[in-house]
Design a protein around this motif. Structure first.
Motif, PDB file in Angstrom:
ATOM      1  N   ASP A 150      93.714  21.931  95.554  1.00 17.37           N
ATOM      2  CA  ASP A 150      95.048  22.503  95.522  1.00 17.37           C
ATOM      3  C   ASP A 150      95.739  21.407  94.550  1.00 17.37           C
ATOM      4  OD1 ASP A 150      94.461  24.052  97.452  1.00 17.37           O
ATOM      5  OD2 ASP A 150      95.913  22.848  98.973  1.00 17.37           O
ATOM      6  N   PHE A 151      95.479  20.171  94.205  1.00 17.05           N
ATOM      7  CA  PHE A 151      96.259  19.326  93.265  1.00 17.05           C
ATOM      8  C   PHE A 151      95.907  20.024  91.882  1.00 17.05           C
ATOM      9  CE2 PHE A 151      95.799  15.246  95.968  1.00 17.05           C
ATOM     10  CZ  PHE A 151      97.017  15.655  96.536  1.00 17.05           C
ATOM     11  N   GLU A 152      94.691  20.643  91.740  1.00 25.95           N
ATOM     12  CA  GLU A 152      94.392  20.982  90.279  1.00 25.95           C
ATOM     13  C   GLU A 152      95.099  22.298  89.661  1.00 25.95           C
ATOM     14  OE1 GLU A 152      90.663  23.679  88.425  1.00 25.95           O
ATOM     15  OE2 GLU A 152      90.130  21.871  89.563  1.00 25.95           O
ATOM     16  N   GLU A 178      99.137  14.437  87.063  1.00 29.28           N
ATOM     17  CA  GLU A 178      99.071  15.931  87.117  1.00 29.28           C
ATOM     18  C   GLU A 178      98.081  16.362  85.923  1.00 29.28           C
ATOM     19  OE1 GLU A 178     102.545  17.945  86.964  1.00 29.28           O
ATOM     20  OE2 GLU A 178     103.177  17.494  88.749  1.00 29.28           O
ATOM     21  N   GLY A 179      97.533  17.491  85.873  1.00 27.80           N
ATOM     22  CA  GLY A 179      96.973  17.842  84.672  1.00 27.80           C
ATOM     23  C   GLY A 179      95.473  17.582  84.792  1.00 27.80           C
ATOM     24  N   TYR A 185      90.101  14.357  90.503  1.00 26.43           N
ATOM     25  CA  TYR A 185      90.865  14.069  91.729  1.00 26.43           C
ATOM     26  C   TYR A 185      90.121  13.496  92.936  1.00 26.43           C
ATOM     27  CZ  TYR A 185      95.090  15.882  89.537  1.00 26.43           C
ATOM     28  OH  TYR A 185      96.152  16.410  88.600  1.00 26.43           O
ATOM     29  N   LEU A 186      88.830  14.035  92.756  1.00 25.65           N
ATOM     30  CA  LEU A 186      88.051  13.472  94.106  1.00 25.65           C
ATOM     31  C   LEU A 186      87.799  12.173  93.968  1.00 25.65           C
ATOM     32  CD1 LEU A 186      85.684  16.316  94.768  1.00 25.65           C
ATOM     33  CD2 LEU A 186      87.295  15.441  96.399  1.00 25.65           C
ATOM     34  N   ARG A 187      87.640  11.569  92.856  1.00 23.57           N
ATOM     35  CA  ARG A 187      87.213  10.307  92.615  1.00 23.57           C
ATOM     36  C   ARG A 187      88.388   9.249  92.676  1.00 23.57           C
ATOM     37  NH1 ARG A 187      82.210  10.121  89.880  1.00 23.57           N
ATOM     38  NH2 ARG A 187      81.632  11.811  88.653  1.00 23.57           N
ATOM     39  N   GLN A 188      89.779   9.750  93.069  1.00 26.19           N
ATOM     40  CA  GLN A 188      90.916   8.876  93.228  1.00 26.19           C
ATOM     41  C   GLN A 188      91.407   8.739  94.369  1.00 26.19           C
ATOM     42  OE1 GLN A 188      93.639   9.822  89.711  1.00 26.19           O
ATOM     43  NE2 GLN A 188      92.077  11.071  88.854  1.00 26.19           N
ATOM     44  N   ALA A 247     100.228  32.219  79.201  1.00 23.69           N
ATOM     45  CA  ALA A 247      99.546  31.728  80.196  1.00 23.69           C
ATOM     46  C   ALA A 247      99.667  30.050  80.076  1.00 23.69           C
ATOM     47  CB  ALA A 247      97.996  31.882  80.127  1.00 23.69           C
ATOM     48  N   PRO A 248      99.703  29.306  81.011  1.00 27.29           N
ATOM     49  CA  PRO A 248      99.812  27.932  80.877  1.00 27.29           C
ATOM     50  C   PRO A 248      98.323  27.273  80.132  1.00 27.29           C
ATOM     51  CG  PRO A 248     100.232  28.485  83.101  1.00 27.29           C
ATOM     52  CD  PRO A 248      99.797  29.785  82.400  1.00 27.29           C
ATOM     53  N   LYS A 249      98.316  26.240  79.792  1.00 29.35           N
ATOM     54  CA  LYS A 249      97.376  25.647  79.121  1.00 29.35           C
ATOM     55  C   LYS A 249      96.237  25.667  79.908  1.00 29.35           C
ATOM     56  CE  LYS A 249      98.149  22.185  76.474  1.00 29.35           C
ATOM     57  NZ  LYS A 249      98.578  20.759  76.003  1.00 29.35           N
ATOM     58  N   SER A 250      96.324  25.275  81.059  1.00 35.74           N
ATOM     59  CA  SER A 250      95.118  25.153  81.967  1.00 35.74           C
ATOM     60  C   SER A 250      94.545  26.425  82.048  1.00 35.74           C
ATOM     61  CB  SER A 250      95.458  24.593  83.189  1.00 35.74           C
ATOM     62  OG  SER A 250      96.575  25.331  83.950  1.00 35.74           O
TER      63      SER A 250
END
Length: 452
Positions: A150-152, A178-179, A185-188, A247-250
């Motif tokens: 979800d964060f991604e 973000e980003g 994110y799993l490591r943090q 479209a966004p960069k991601s």
């Protein structure tokens, strides 16, 4: 659904005209029938309001047109066991009727985009791989993967026509930037008190790879096959790259990887060199040191036998001005890897630096001692000529280049492997938007591997 009654209490809903008895309220002289008032029937009590749900999907497709193919590929399954909305890996979307009733259309549109983003970005497959690599097991770890996924996607789902709900989770809720990707994110963050308020999240197995009891599974109806899922991803990626400004960069990064998935190019290059070096004719020669067994059939005649020797490899390195210092450093690393691929025999590896003209062919002693002179134009045909003239002649020619070069018109008498560095588009000379520009493609007779 709202209903109205007349003042006489006879009771009639909006589904038909209101009739009055003679002498009752209303003008007595108006005896002509009144036309029925058209209304849109709503859902039965407790049923899924599909009209509202599909209106939200249409709104999502209008504001995110590059996701339209994926949005309409989802099959809706009504379920009172799913908390809100969730997806499985087979592109079924499970929807809670109560959630649809209490959620505005604009927010539902954002949920549509959120759920389909899980599937397009393969969060279920990536979660399975991360769980296997890092030994993450159990519902708690899968919840953590759901939150990281979800964060991604939540940092670019909302806005530009999609309303952001108050309870949406973002990296800032846990003090994260973000980003980043789900794996980062799993490591943090870990399971802890701060996640108590997020325990309600459940986007289904399409978000974290853990099958739910309320899902239909692989044998259920209306699931997409693996080929159909890949076709949907390809069409979405096609829409994003066709109009990259919308479209966004991601999403643009995702589309590039969907068209050109990252490959283990070092393994591919090493495998290509080993395959070329071990192919028929490579490293083979006739010798009279051990006569052929067929000599017994020809008395008085000694036939030579075919013996395999270690293959000789000639490496042509593009040292023109279009190749950066970092790429030249990478080429030296590949020379060392090529020496290992042929059994560590550095004396069998020759290096030829070449820009518009070829340098001296040198035997490999130490990869850091190779002089890579050049910096001018590019014509690797001279490098091919110099490599093929070395004695003994090579069994394999490996070319490390950015591809901006003329190629030989005829196929060399040995196997050829080409390692292509990424092309640089900053120069006007390589501007592919110029209609007169024609890229120099490697020849069909060579094995080509994209490097890095």
């Amino acid at each position: 659904m709202k209903t109205t009654t007349n003042s006489g209490g006879g009771g009639s809903g909006d589904d038909g005209p209101v009739a009055t008895a003679p002498g009752g309220p209303g003008p007595a002289h108006d005896t002509s029938p009144r036309p029925a008032r058209e209304t849109t029937p709503g859902p039965a009590s407790g049923a899924l309001d599909r009209g509202k749900l599909f209106t939200a999907r249409l709104h999502a497709a209008r504001v995110r047109p590059y996701l339209a193919t994926a949005l309409f590929a989802l099959h809706v399954v009504e379920s009172r066991r799913v908390p809100t909305m969730g997806v499985d890996r087979y592109w079924r979307c499970y929807v809670s009727p109560g959630f649809v009733d209490r959620t505005p259309v604009e927010e539902l549109a954002g949920v549509w985009v959120h759920e389909v983003s899980h599937l397009l970005r393969d969060h279920h497959g990536r979660s399975d791989r991360v769980a296997k690599e890092r030994g993450l097991h159990g519902p708690g770890e899968r919840l953590r993967m759901n939150i990281a996924a979800d964060f991604e996607i939540n940092d670019d789902v909302y806005g530009d026509g999609l309303t952001r709900p108050d309870d949406v989770v973002v990296p800032g809720d846990l003090g994260l930037a973000e980003g980043e990707l789900m794996e980062e994110y799993l490591r943090q963050f870990a399971v802890g008190p701060r996640m108590q308020d997020l325990a309600w999240l459940d986007c289904g197995s399409g978000a974290d790879g853990l099958d739910r009891e309320w899902e239909l599974g692989p044998g259920g109806a209306h699931g997409l096959s693996e080929q159909e899922r890949d076709a949907v991803r390809f069409r979405v990626a096609q829409g994003i790259t066709g109009r990259p400004g919308r479209a966004p960069k991601s999403w643009r990064r995702w589309a590039e990887e969907a068209f050109h998935p990252p490959q283990p190019w070092r393994e591919l290059l090493g495998a290509a060199v080993r395959s070329a070096a071990s192919g028929p004719g490579a490293g083979e020669d006739y010798t009279y040191g051990r006569p052929a067994r067929r000599s017994t059939a020809l008395p008085g005649t000694i036939l030579p036998s075919l013996r395999r020797r270690p293959p000789r490899v000639s490496v042509v390195i593009d040292t023109s001005g279009s190749v950066s210092d970092a790429e030249l450093g990478s080429a030296l690393l590949e020379v060392a890897a090529i020496a290992r691929a042929v059994g560590g025999r550095r004396d069998l590896v020759t290096v030829v630096p070449c820009d518009a003209s070829a340098g001296l062919a040198r035997r490999l002693c130490r990869e850091e001692g190779i002089a890579l002179t050049g910096g001018g134009g590019t014509d690797l045909r001279a490098g091919f000529t110099r490599a093929l003239r070395t004695r003994p002649s090579p069994d394999v020619v490996v070319v490390l280049t950015d591809g901006q070069t003329p190629w030989p018109d005829t196929r060399p008498p040995c196997r050829t492997v080409i390692g292509l560095f990424p092309r640089q588009y900053g120069s006007d000379a390589y501007d592919e938007s110029n209609p007169e520009y024609v890229p120099d493609s490697p020849p069909a007779w060579a094995r080509v591997v994209d490097i890095g």
